[in-house]
Design an enzyme around this catalytic site. Structure first.
Site, mmCIF file in Angstrom:
data_model
loop_
_atom_site.group_PDB
_atom_site.id
_atom_site.type_symbol
_atom_site.label_atom_id
_atom_site.label_comp_id
_atom_site.label_asym_id
_atom_site.label_seq_id
_atom_site.Cartn_x
_atom_site.Cartn_y
_atom_site.Cartn_z
ATOM 1 N N ASP A 13 0.850 -1.197 0.000
ATOM 2 C CA ASP A 13 0.000 0.000 0.000
ATOM 3 C C ASP A 13 0.884 1.245 0.000
ATOM 4 O O ASP A 13 1.926 1.265 0.653
ATOM 5 C CB ASP A 13 -0.911 0.002 1.258
ATOM 6 C CG ASP A 13 -2.132 0.895 1.098
ATOM 7 O OD1 ASP A 13 -3.266 0.388 1.178
ATOM 8 O OD2 ASP A 13 -1.946 2.109 0.863
ATOM 9 N N SER B 199 -1.719 6.337 0.232
ATOM 10 C CA SER B 199 -2.336 7.574 -0.287
ATOM 11 C C SER B 199 -3.783 7.697 0.187
ATOM 12 O O SER B 199 -4.315 8.788 0.310
ATOM 13 C CB SER B 199 -2.300 7.560 -1.820
ATOM 14 O OG SER B 199 -3.012 6.423 -2.311
ATOM 15 N N ASN C 248 -17.386 10.561 -1.061
ATOM 16 C CA ASN C 248 -18.578 9.710 -1.071
ATOM 17 C C ASN C 248 -19.559 10.084 0.040
ATOM 18 O O ASN C 248 -19.189 10.609 1.084
ATOM 19 C CB ASN C 248 -18.158 8.242 -0.938
ATOM 20 C CG ASN C 248 -17.251 7.803 -2.083
ATOM 21 O OD1 ASN C 248 -16.215 7.199 -1.861
ATOM 22 N ND2 ASN C 248 -17.646 8.092 -3.308
ATOM 23 N N SER D 166 -16.294 -1.991 -10.350
ATOM 24 C CA SER D 166 -17.272 -1.033 -9.819
ATOM 25 C C SER D 166 -18.505 -0.937 -10.708
ATOM 26 O O SER D 166 -18.406 -1.015 -11.930
ATOM 27 C CB SER D 166 -16.618 0.359 -9.725
ATOM 28 O OG SER D 166 -17.613 1.334 -9.477
ATOM 29 N N LYS E 99 -12.209 1.462 -14.963
ATOM 30 C CA LYS E 99 -12.631 0.135 -14.492
ATOM 31 C C LYS E 99 -13.032 -0.748 -15.681
ATOM 32 O O LYS E 99 -12.677 -1.930 -15.738
ATOM 33 C CB LYS E 99 -13.794 0.265 -13.511
ATOM 34 C CG LYS E 99 -13.427 0.861 -12.163
ATOM 35 C CD LYS E 99 -12.417 -0.009 -11.407
ATOM 36 C CE LYS E 99 -12.160 0.495 -10.004
ATOM 37 N NZ LYS E 99 -11.184 -0.333 -9.250
ATOM 38 N N PRO F 88 -21.433 16.752 -11.377
ATOM 39 C CA PRO F 88 -21.119 16.252 -12.731
ATOM 40 C C PRO F 88 -20.669 14.793 -12.669
ATOM 41 O O PRO F 88 -19.936 14.398 -11.776
ATOM 42 C CB PRO F 88 -19.953 17.159 -13.172
ATOM 43 C CG PRO F 88 -20.087 18.405 -12.355
ATOM 44 C CD PRO F 88 -20.672 17.962 -11.033
ATOM 45 N N TYR G 25 -13.422 7.564 -13.972
ATOM 46 C CA TYR G 25 -13.310 6.448 -13.029
ATOM 47 C C TYR G 25 -13.954 5.191 -13.631
ATOM 48 O O TYR G 25 -13.331 4.131 -13.697
ATOM 49 C CB TYR G 25 -13.973 6.806 -11.702
ATOM 50 C CG TYR G 25 -14.137 5.645 -10.764
ATOM 51 C CD1 TYR G 25 -15.392 5.259 -10.328
ATOM 52 C CD2 TYR G 25 -13.045 4.920 -10.327
ATOM 53 C CE1 TYR G 25 -15.548 4.190 -9.464
ATOM 54 C CE2 TYR G 25 -13.189 3.851 -9.462
ATOM 55 C CZ TYR G 25 -14.447 3.491 -9.037
ATOM 56 O OH TYR G 25 -14.592 2.426 -8.191
#
Ligand code: WQD
Length: 373
Positions: free
Chosen positions: A32, A35, A224, A150, A178, A319, A174
């Protein structure tokens, strides 16, 4: 038990998955870059799993030849770096019991709104990172992969609930990344024998481990809904902004398929079992509850479950958003006997248990990320 490499294992889904895999007896290596994850999360995972200490291997410490602990090793590194990936696979090979048998790939950027402003970062981390990981897996003879995909890749669809056969028509960078990685993995699975790959399309994973010791702790202001809502409840944010009150939904706010993170984790465990016990295959599955809830549904459930009031204001749409995204989860039940078991109230209760006990997330207790032990 398989030795498993988790990329992004210090993040929200990754850390909860680490705990479940350790409790199931697996040996883990985590890579990892911190971040959007915390070493403190894995310290707590180690304690919850009854392991006591764990070793964080910084590049310097690793170069010194410091041996990792047996069952749970954390390596600070970047999935775009072949050198870091080879070190992670090397940890698996050097701690006895054979090399890495399977990879769970969580590392990536995952915010719809953020991706609209930083597309190149999303293509670099999500796509280049996946290419480097597959190359490393091939170098080290590991061909079992669970990929964190996703529902965002479905984009705007008039099919509700959404089956896996729905067309992929992303509407933000995004989602495009994916879909691109899924395409690459399908090509890899078709090109060489022996690949066992599961593409798990998450709908909206939220909540926290019921202990309240680990949970979602995004770096910076949450992109989120659920973590932002929890931080409003904890007083870290002034009020929730509801992105749009004029969507074609029952109350005008966006509808999503929220699933408890522990249900999602159980889905990963089942997918790993299926890959390891069945012939090589490419498995594509939605992980969702099949139930849609609006933003205001979630606000109300959180208030009722936890006996508090959440200040919010309705503002313009974000958006890249869509009105409704709800899974058809029947294929996951058919192929691996998995379905969600926890309710919206369970999500709200467990999410608040985490946030109220950790108002500043892990930051109040973690050491400087990346510092060697
Ligand atoms: C949910 C709803 C917003 C924030 C997420 C992740 C993505 C993927 C799918 C795993 C929408 C509204 C949000 C806020 C709001 N998961 N909202 N105010 O966009 O559905 O996608 O789940 O891969 O990683 O991004 O989730 O929580 O951002 O939005 O009103 O401050 O809440 O408009 O209707 P989304 P989200």
């Amino acid at each position: 038990m398989t030795k498993v490499l988790l990329t992004g294992g210090a993040g929200f889904i990754g850390s909860h998955t680490c705990l479940a895999l350790l409790e199931a007896g697996h040996r883990l290596v985590v890579i990892d870059d911190f971040s959007n994850g915390s070493p403190e999360a894995l310290r707590r995972v180690s304690a919850l799993a009854g392991l006591g200490g764990w070793r964080q291997l910084s590049p310097e410490r690793w170069a010194a030849g410091d041996g990792p602990s047996a069952r749970f090793t954390l390596l600070k590194g970047d999935v775009r770096s072949p050198r870091d990936l080879d070190r992670a696979f090397g940890v698996g090979e050097e701690t006895g019991g054979g090399g890495i048998g399977a990879v769970l790939h969580f590392a990536g950027l995952k915010a719809v709104g953020e991706s609209m402003g930083q597309p190149l970062s999303y293509w670099d981390v999500n796509v280049v990172g996946a290419v480097r990981l597959l190359e490393a897996m091939d170098r080290h003879g590991c061909r079992t992969l669970v990929f964190s995909s996703s529902a965002t890749l479905y984009g705007i669809t008039d099919r509700v609930p959404i089956p896996e056969t729905a067309p992929l028509q992303p509407i933000n960078p995004y989602g495009y990344t994916k879909a691109a990685v899924e395409r690459m993995l399908a090509d890899v699975a078709a090109s060489a024998c022996g690949w066992r790959i599961a593409l798990l399309r998450y709908f909206n994973p939220v909540g926290a481990h019921p202990s309240g010791r680990i949970g979602e702790d995004p770096s910076g202001p949450p992109n989120n809904l659920f973590p932002y809502l929890c931080q409003v409840a904890a007083g870290r944010r002034q009020r929730l902004e509801v992105f749009g009150g004029d969507w074609p939904t029952p109350d005008g706010t966006g509808v999503r398929d929220y699933l408890h993170v522990m249900d999602l984790v159980e889905g990963h465990g089942r997918a790993l079992e299926v890959l390891e016990t069945e012939p090589p295959q490419l498995l594509t599955l939605n992980l969702g509850s099949g139930c849609g809830h609006s933003v205001l549904d979630l606000v109300r459930s959180f208030e009722t479950t936890n006996g508090l009031t959440l200040p919010y204001v309705v503002v313009d749409r974000r958006p890249g958003d869509s009105a409704i995204s709800v899974a058809d989860p029947r294929e996951a039940e058919r192929r691996m006997g998995w379905r969600t078991r926890r309710s919206l109230a369970d999500i709200c209760r467990d999410g608040w248990a985490w946030q109220s006990a950790n108002p500043e997330g892990y930051r109040s207790t973690e050491e400087q990320p990346g510092r060697a032990l």
